[in-house]
Design an enzyme around this catalytic site. Sequence first.
Site, mmCIF file in Angstrom:
data_model
loop_
_atom_site.group_PDB
_atom_site.id
_atom_site.type_symbol
_atom_site.label_atom_id
_atom_site.label_comp_id
_atom_site.label_asym_id
_atom_site.label_seq_id
_atom_site.Cartn_x
_atom_site.Cartn_y
_atom_site.Cartn_z
ATOM 1 N N LYS A 115 27.429 -43.644 -30.756
ATOM 2 C CA LYS A 115 27.883 -44.140 -29.540
ATOM 3 C C LYS A 115 27.659 -43.347 -28.717
ATOM 4 O O LYS A 115 28.399 -43.201 -27.843
ATOM 5 C CB LYS A 115 29.110 -44.656 -29.980
ATOM 6 C CG LYS A 115 29.511 -45.279 -31.092
ATOM 7 C CD LYS A 115 31.343 -44.966 -31.598
ATOM 8 C CE LYS A 115 31.228 -44.550 -32.558
ATOM 9 N NZ LYS A 115 31.622 -45.052 -34.485
ATOM 10 N N ASP B 81 36.525 -41.480 -31.773
ATOM 11 C CA ASP B 81 35.975 -41.905 -32.043
ATOM 12 C C ASP B 81 36.259 -43.024 -31.704
ATOM 13 O O ASP B 81 35.236 -43.558 -30.852
ATOM 14 C CB ASP B 81 35.105 -41.739 -34.051
ATOM 15 C CG ASP B 81 34.586 -42.908 -34.293
ATOM 16 O OD1 ASP B 81 33.005 -42.584 -33.650
ATOM 17 O OD2 ASP B 81 34.929 -44.426 -34.272
ATOM 18 N N GLU C 134 33.330 -40.555 -39.094
ATOM 19 C CA GLU C 134 31.823 -39.706 -38.800
ATOM 20 C C GLU C 134 31.460 -38.736 -39.604
ATOM 21 O O GLU C 134 32.758 -37.600 -40.333
ATOM 22 C CB GLU C 134 32.448 -39.223 -37.697
ATOM 23 C CG GLU C 134 32.541 -40.269 -36.657
ATOM 24 C CD GLU C 134 32.311 -41.410 -36.417
ATOM 25 O OE1 GLU C 134 30.923 -41.017 -36.405
ATOM 26 O OE2 GLU C 134 31.749 -42.727 -37.027
ATOM 27 N N ALA D 98 31.204 -51.906 -36.442
ATOM 28 C CA ALA D 98 30.818 -51.837 -37.519
ATOM 29 C C ALA D 98 29.641 -53.016 -37.534
ATOM 30 O O ALA D 98 28.320 -53.659 -36.797
ATOM 31 C CB ALA D 98 31.005 -51.434 -39.300
ATOM 32 N N LYS E 238 34.745 -45.897 -28.973
ATOM 33 C CA LYS E 238 34.398 -47.432 -29.371
ATOM 34 C C LYS E 238 35.488 -48.571 -28.221
ATOM 35 O O LYS E 238 34.774 -48.943 -27.198
ATOM 36 C CB LYS E 238 35.030 -47.889 -29.877
ATOM 37 C CG LYS E 238 34.296 -47.604 -31.185
ATOM 38 C CD LYS E 238 34.621 -47.733 -32.918
ATOM 39 C CE LYS E 238 34.734 -47.235 -34.087
ATOM 40 N NZ LYS E 238 34.704 -47.145 -34.814
HETATM 41 N N1 LIG Z 1 29.455 -45.534 -41.228
HETATM 42 C C1 LIG Z 1 29.781 -45.675 -40.795
HETATM 43 O O1 LIG Z 1 31.200 -46.762 -41.522
HETATM 44 C C2 LIG Z 1 29.639 -46.067 -39.077
HETATM 45 C C3 LIG Z 1 28.655 -45.481 -38.824
HETATM 46 N N2 LIG Z 1 28.176 -46.206 -37.001
HETATM 47 C C4 LIG Z 1 27.980 -44.813 -36.474
HETATM 48 O O2 LIG Z 1 25.615 -44.100 -36.976
HETATM 49 C C5 LIG Z 1 25.732 -43.142 -37.089
HETATM 50 C C6 LIG Z 1 25.257 -42.785 -38.423
HETATM 51 O O3 LIG Z 1 26.426 -42.536 -39.145
HETATM 52 P P1 LIG Z 1 26.566 -42.087 -41.055
HETATM 53 O O4 LIG Z 1 24.930 -42.298 -41.319
HETATM 54 O O5 LIG Z 1 27.834 -42.559 -41.684
HETATM 55 O O6 LIG Z 1 26.429 -40.814 -40.874
HETATM 56 P P2 LIG Z 1 25.746 -39.663 -41.516
HETATM 57 O O7 LIG Z 1 26.420 -37.951 -40.778
HETATM 58 O O8 LIG Z 1 25.636 -39.698 -42.918
HETATM 59 O O9 LIG Z 1 24.232 -39.665 -41.031
HETATM 60 C C7 LIG Z 1 23.839 -39.002 -39.551
HETATM 61 C C8 LIG Z 1 22.521 -38.118 -39.679
HETATM 62 O O10 LIG Z 1 21.836 -38.179 -38.744
HETATM 63 C C9 LIG Z 1 21.448 -36.834 -38.818
HETATM 64 N N3 LIG Z 1 20.418 -36.503 -37.439
HETATM 65 C C10 LIG Z 1 21.217 -35.142 -36.696
HETATM 66 N N4 LIG Z 1 20.415 -35.185 -35.812
HETATM 67 C C11 LIG Z 1 20.120 -35.945 -35.458
HETATM 68 C C12 LIG Z 1 18.816 -35.399 -35.121
HETATM 69 N N5 LIG Z 1 18.707 -35.268 -33.357
HETATM 70 N N6 LIG Z 1 17.140 -36.044 -34.925
HETATM 71 C C13 LIG Z 1 17.534 -36.729 -36.084
HETATM 72 N N7 LIG Z 1 18.596 -37.108 -36.956
HETATM 73 C C14 LIG Z 1 19.572 -36.402 -36.929
HETATM 74 C C15 LIG Z 1 22.053 -35.581 -39.170
HETATM 75 O O11 LIG Z 1 20.573 -35.249 -40.157
HETATM 76 C C16 LIG Z 1 22.787 -36.856 -40.608
HETATM 77 O O12 LIG Z 1 21.815 -36.650 -41.871
HETATM 78 C C17 LIG Z 1 26.931 -42.070 -36.206
HETATM 79 O O13 LIG Z 1 26.582 -42.002 -34.965
HETATM 80 C C18 LIG Z 1 27.969 -43.002 -36.645
HETATM 81 O O14 LIG Z 1 29.124 -42.991 -35.543
HETATM 82 C C19 LIG Z 1 28.813 -47.081 -36.819
HETATM 83 C C20 LIG Z 1 29.150 -47.935 -37.497
HETATM 84 C C21 LIG Z 1 30.140 -48.007 -38.922
HETATM 85 N N1 LIG Z 2 34.271 -43.480 -38.560
HETATM 86 C C1 LIG Z 2 34.413 -44.447 -37.812
HETATM 87 C C2 LIG Z 2 32.975 -45.291 -39.033
HETATM 88 C C3 LIG Z 2 32.308 -46.192 -37.106
HETATM 89 O O1 LIG Z 2 32.046 -46.346 -36.367
HETATM 90 C C4 LIG Z 2 35.424 -45.386 -38.571
HETATM 91 O O2 LIG Z 2 35.618 -45.484 -39.264
HETATM 92 O O3 LIG Z 2 35.609 -47.287 -37.767
#
Ligand SMILES: NC(=O)C1=CN([C@@H]2O[C@H](COP(=O)(O)OP(=O)(O)OC[C@H]3O[C@@H](n4cnc5c(N)ncnc54)[C@H](O)[C@@H]3O)[C@@H](O)[C@H]2O)C=CC1
Ligand SMILES: N[C@@H](CC=O)C(=O)O
Length: 376
Positions: free
Chosen positions: A127, A239, A228, A172, A243
């Site tokens: 986001k 967060d 997050e 999501a 949204k």
């Molecule tokens: N987990 C969920 O249910 C949802 C997550 N999201 C979004 O998806 C994205 C990822 O979420 P998650 O996988 O749960 O988080 P996460 O923290 O598990 O993964 C994010 C990854 O990005 C890496 N990273 C950070 N800076 C970077 C860069 N400059 N280049 C490459 N990699 C980099 C980090 O090392 C980390 O491994 C977030 O922005 C989150 O808001 C969206 C909807 C739902």
């Molecule tokens: N941390 C967020 C993940 C999706 O954007 C949530 O809990 O809704």
Amino acid sequence: MRVLHVILFGVGGVGRALVRQMVEHRSLHALRYGLTLPIVALCDRDGAVVDETGIDDEALLQLVDFKAQGGRLANHPLGGPQGDPAGIVDIAGRDGTVVVDCTASEATVPALLLALERGYKIVLANKKPLTVDQEVYDRLAAAGATAGEEGGPAHPLTHHLGMSRWETTVGAGLPVIATLNRLVASGDEVSRIAGTFSGTLGYVMTGLQEGRRFSEIVREAHRLGYTEPDPRDDLGGIDVARKALILARGLGWRLDLADVQVTGLYPPEMDSLSVQEFLDALPQLDETFQRQVAEAAAQGQVLRYAATVEGQQCRVGPTLVSADSPLGRLRGTDNLVEFHTRWYHPNPLVIQGRGAGVDATAAGVLSDIVELAFTG
Ligand SMILES: NC(=O)C1=CN([C@@H]2O[C@H](COP(=O)(O)OP(=O)(O)OC[C@H]3O[C@@H](n4cnc5c(N)ncnc54)[C@H](O)[C@@H]3O)[C@@H](O)[C@H]2O)C=CC1
Ligand SMILES: N[C@@H](CC=O)C(=O)O
């Protein structure tokens, strides 16, 4: 066979689930859509694996296992250091590339802008690029479109036409952004968007209702990949504010994150802690939440974290609702998003379902990629 080369930033929970699903569904994509999606670059915070012919599936699965165990791509035999996401787009991109952002970082913005300048497509689960400066949003959203009438930015909904998707940034895998875009494209007038937009906060609020401790539920949501990377982004409301801002900007409103009225769930002195210290300190909030939830229950009410986008304003914060209301009946990570419009009146158009979780989110990202393969 149609080919879309994938550059993936972020190999955390969502990024790893995405790679696994891409590998699992290769034959579905080939047979049903005549589509192949080679991953030509996989990048974490300070490392990358790049293979212009496409990293083979066995290596991909091994790489995501390596990442799940806490490995860094910079240290993997197939990888090397990288500190410049735009540099990766420069070396690994070519015609027919999609850059996928599954990070939670603003550091990808230059890479995304470069990708669009080169005519590549982008898919965001992240986001942050959409909620920094309005000017960045305009450039991301208007890609591929001609300038507006006075030479200003093109209409901020033109991304729907072909170059980019960010469906998973709100709700999501739920089709929230697509619905918004369709309502606007049809000329319908959206007067209010309201509901609960956080899987984590839904999980926390319904866990409290079941009599569980706040600290225990938050730690569990963190472990399950709903929060997050820093759970304060969820608990502090930022967060959800992001949204709400993405929806407001999707309506064409020109607002910044600072314009969103946010009420958080923890005291500001906890901002100075590290993530681990914050998680350790959570039990000090247990009693307050237990009392609030018990008082609400005595009145037939429950606590929810609600968001409203209305009248050029966005507001997010905790609220009490009747246990019998649509918001009160939500369970677990479910989100509920109501669109009140000219044609959806007095009853709103409602989208409801799981609003967080790495698999549902990765599936939403994958759908965005497949859709983009056939647009533009
Ligand atoms: N987990 C969920 O249910 C949802 C997550 N999201 C979004 O998806 C994205 C990822 O979420 P998650 O996988 O749960 O988080 P996460 O923290 O598990 O993964 C994010 C990854 O990005 C890496 N990273 C950070 N800076 C970077 C860069 N400059 N280049 C490459 N990699 C980099 C980090 O090392 C980390 O491994 C977030 O922005 C989150 O808001 C969206 C909807 C739902
Ligand atoms: N941390 C967020 C993940 C999706 O954007 C949530 O809990 O809704």
